[in-house]
Motif scaffolding. Sequence first.
Motif, mmCIF file in Angstrom:
data_model
loop_
_atom_site.group_PDB
_atom_site.id
_atom_site.type_symbol
_atom_site.label_atom_id
_atom_site.label_comp_id
_atom_site.label_asym_id
_atom_site.label_seq_id
_atom_site.Cartn_x
_atom_site.Cartn_y
_atom_site.Cartn_z
ATOM 1 N N LEU A 125 -26.204 12.860 36.151
ATOM 2 C CA LEU A 125 -24.751 12.911 36.244
ATOM 3 C C LEU A 125 -24.366 12.897 37.716
ATOM 4 C CD1 LEU A 125 -24.171 15.806 33.681
ATOM 5 C CD2 LEU A 125 -24.086 13.366 33.211
ATOM 6 N N GLN A 126 -23.199 12.338 38.001
ATOM 7 C CA GLN A 126 -22.746 12.227 39.387
ATOM 8 C C GLN A 126 -21.286 12.630 39.481
ATOM 9 O OE1 GLN A 126 -22.379 8.333 41.707
ATOM 10 N NE2 GLN A 126 -24.365 9.081 42.444
ATOM 11 N N GLU A 127 -20.959 13.347 40.546
ATOM 12 C CA GLU A 127 -19.583 13.785 40.784
ATOM 13 C C GLU A 127 -19.271 13.693 42.264
ATOM 14 O OE1 GLU A 127 -16.570 17.453 39.578
ATOM 15 O OE2 GLU A 127 -18.713 17.796 39.729
ATOM 16 N N GLU A 128 -18.028 13.408 42.580
ATOM 17 C CA GLU A 128 -17.592 13.255 43.967
ATOM 18 C C GLU A 128 -16.828 14.493 44.409
ATOM 19 O OE1 GLU A 128 -14.501 10.269 45.271
ATOM 20 O OE2 GLU A 128 -16.303 9.267 46.001
ATOM 21 N N VAL A 129 -17.114 14.979 45.600
ATOM 22 C CA VAL A 129 -16.478 16.185 46.125
ATOM 23 C C VAL A 129 -16.020 15.940 47.559
ATOM 24 C CG1 VAL A 129 -17.769 17.772 44.651
ATOM 25 C CG2 VAL A 129 -18.724 17.066 46.839
ATOM 26 N N HIS A 130 -15.251 16.899 48.062
ATOM 27 C CA HIS A 130 -14.750 16.833 49.429
ATOM 28 C C HIS A 130 -15.779 17.409 50.403
ATOM 29 C CE1 HIS A 130 -10.659 15.487 48.600
ATOM 30 N NE2 HIS A 130 -10.645 16.307 47.562
ATOM 31 N N LYS A 131 -15.566 17.111 51.666
ATOM 32 C CA LYS A 131 -16.430 17.646 52.707
ATOM 33 C C LYS A 131 -16.259 19.160 52.794
ATOM 34 C CE LYS A 131 -17.538 17.131 57.611
ATOM 35 N NZ LYS A 131 -17.205 16.444 58.893
ATOM 36 N N ASN A 132 -17.378 19.864 52.986
ATOM 37 C CA ASN A 132 -17.436 21.327 53.110
ATOM 38 C C ASN A 132 -17.011 22.035 51.823
ATOM 39 O OD1 ASN A 132 -18.249 21.115 55.822
ATOM 40 N ND2 ASN A 132 -16.132 21.044 56.528
ATOM 41 N N ASP A 133 -17.077 21.338 50.697
ATOM 42 C CA ASP A 133 -16.795 21.966 49.411
ATOM 43 C C ASP A 133 -17.989 22.811 48.968
ATOM 44 O OD1 ASP A 133 -14.243 21.558 48.658
ATOM 45 O OD2 ASP A 133 -14.640 19.997 47.187
ATOM 46 N N ILE A 134 -17.684 23.953 48.381
ATOM 47 C CA ILE A 134 -18.715 24.793 47.776
ATOM 48 C C ILE A 134 -18.828 24.413 46.311
ATOM 49 C CG2 ILE A 134 -19.428 27.149 47.247
ATOM 50 C CD1 ILE A 134 -17.784 28.076 49.638
ATOM 51 N N PHE A 181 -24.403 25.274 46.229
ATOM 52 C CA PHE A 181 -24.694 24.634 47.504
ATOM 53 C C PHE A 181 -23.377 24.177 48.125
ATOM 54 C CE2 PHE A 181 -25.305 21.698 43.993
ATOM 55 C CZ PHE A 181 -24.439 20.669 44.305
ATOM 56 N N THR A 182 -23.448 23.794 49.389
ATOM 57 C CA THR A 182 -22.280 23.326 50.135
ATOM 58 C C THR A 182 -22.496 21.873 50.543
ATOM 59 O OG1 THR A 182 -21.847 25.548 50.991
ATOM 60 C CG2 THR A 182 -20.790 23.717 52.127
ATOM 61 N N ILE A 183 -21.500 21.047 50.306
ATOM 62 C CA ILE A 183 -21.558 19.639 50.662
ATOM 63 C C ILE A 183 -20.940 19.451 52.052
ATOM 64 C CG2 ILE A 183 -20.770 17.326 50.076
ATOM 65 C CD1 ILE A 183 -22.860 18.287 48.188
ATOM 66 N N ASN A 184 -21.685 18.834 52.956
ATOM 67 C CA ASN A 184 -21.186 18.631 54.325
ATOM 68 C C ASN A 184 -20.702 17.204 54.559
ATOM 69 O OD1 ASN A 184 -23.613 17.346 54.258
ATOM 70 N ND2 ASN A 184 -24.547 18.492 55.948
ATOM 71 N N LEU A 225 -19.706 22.933 35.875
ATOM 72 C CA LEU A 225 -19.643 22.663 37.310
ATOM 73 C C LEU A 225 -18.297 23.097 37.856
ATOM 74 C CD1 LEU A 225 -21.216 19.085 37.404
ATOM 75 C CD2 LEU A 225 -22.326 21.229 38.007
ATOM 76 N N MET A 226 -18.327 23.719 38.997
ATOM 77 C CA MET A 226 -17.106 24.144 39.682
ATOM 78 C C MET A 226 -17.239 23.810 41.164
ATOM 79 S SD MET A 226 -16.480 27.884 37.927
ATOM 80 C CE MET A 226 -18.175 28.369 38.231
ATOM 81 N N HIS A 227 -16.146 23.363 41.753
ATOM 82 C CA HIS A 227 -16.157 23.101 43.195
ATOM 83 C C HIS A 227 -14.777 23.374 43.755
ATOM 84 C CE1 HIS A 227 -13.960 19.257 42.938
ATOM 85 N NE2 HIS A 227 -14.631 19.072 41.815
ATOM 86 N N GLY A 228 -14.751 23.570 45.061
ATOM 87 C CA GLY A 228 -13.473 23.878 45.701
ATOM 88 C C GLY A 228 -13.057 25.310 45.445
ATOM 89 N N VAL A 229 -11.804 25.484 45.119
ATOM 90 C CA VAL A 229 -11.235 26.810 44.916
ATOM 91 C C VAL A 229 -11.904 27.533 43.759
ATOM 92 C CG1 VAL A 229 -9.113 28.053 44.339
ATOM 93 C CG2 VAL A 229 -9.038 26.153 45.942
ATOM 94 N N ASP A 230 -12.213 26.801 42.688
ATOM 95 C CA ASP A 230 -12.777 27.431 41.501
ATOM 96 C C ASP A 230 -14.151 28.034 41.755
ATOM 97 O OD1 ASP A 230 -10.586 26.809 39.919
ATOM 98 O OD2 ASP A 230 -11.333 24.808 39.495
ATOM 99 N N SER A 231 -14.868 27.540 42.760
ATOM 100 C CA SER A 231 -16.206 28.051 43.035
ATOM 101 C C SER A 231 -16.213 29.196 44.045
ATOM 102 C CB SER A 231 -17.094 26.917 43.557
ATOM 103 O OG SER A 231 -16.587 26.416 44.789
ATOM 104 N N ARG A 232 -15.072 29.524 44.608
ATOM 105 C CA ARG A 232 -15.010 30.586 45.612
ATOM 106 C C ARG A 232 -14.815 31.940 44.933
ATOM 107 N NH1 ARG A 232 -10.707 27.412 49.527
ATOM 108 N NH2 ARG A 232 -12.033 25.587 49.906
#
Length: 218
Positions: A43-52, A93-96, A125-132
């Motif tokens: 599976l593949q997902e796109e995220v923003h820079k420095n997203d947790i 993990f964090t995406i840079n 899967l959670m990223h951004g605000v939801d993962s903080r």
Amino acid sequence: PNMLRCYVFRMLRTLLAIHFVLILITQTLCINFYLTPGVKKCLQEEVHKNDIVSGEYLIYQDNVHIPVSILVTDEEDQLLFEREDAAEGKFGFTINYFGPYTICFHSLPAPADAVVDSLRVQLTLMHGVDSRDYKDVIEAEQLKPLEAQLRRLEDLSNEIVQDFAYMRKREEEMRDTNESTNTRVLYFSVFSMLCLLSLAVWQLFYLRRYFKAKKLID
């Protein structure tokens, strides 16, 4: 006092409306799928820079245990997370960079004498605000519950603004690509017409000389 009470009431109502809208566009993704023994599914997902990015997985096994490995890599195939013989757990993990990451589930083949159906995998899967974890923010900055909620709404609003900015940038890139393609098609069409016209003129003079050589025309 009545005016102040009305102002506070309207402010709270506005915040609740914003909160409801932001909940509708939450960045939590829950997936259930089946994994055949001996098969690899990614599976593949796109995220923003420095997203947790954080995730939870749960693999339902039958009576026959089949090892399943999990591999998470970035767009350059660098390892972000790996787990052999996974059953249930969490990762983060964090995406840079701005781009996609890939999660792969690889199931080993079932024993020859065993009859095993497909394994069911549950992935959240959670990223951004939801993962903080805003509990740490509340304790560190000694925020009140309402202030913490406002901080979360502010962070989520910033992410939405970034999404719109990215969409606008992609739209501009696509528009530039379309304009460049249209220009190239136009030039190619003009070049093709000139080639056909030159070929027609050459053919006309060639046939004229041929007919004159055969004395069919003066």
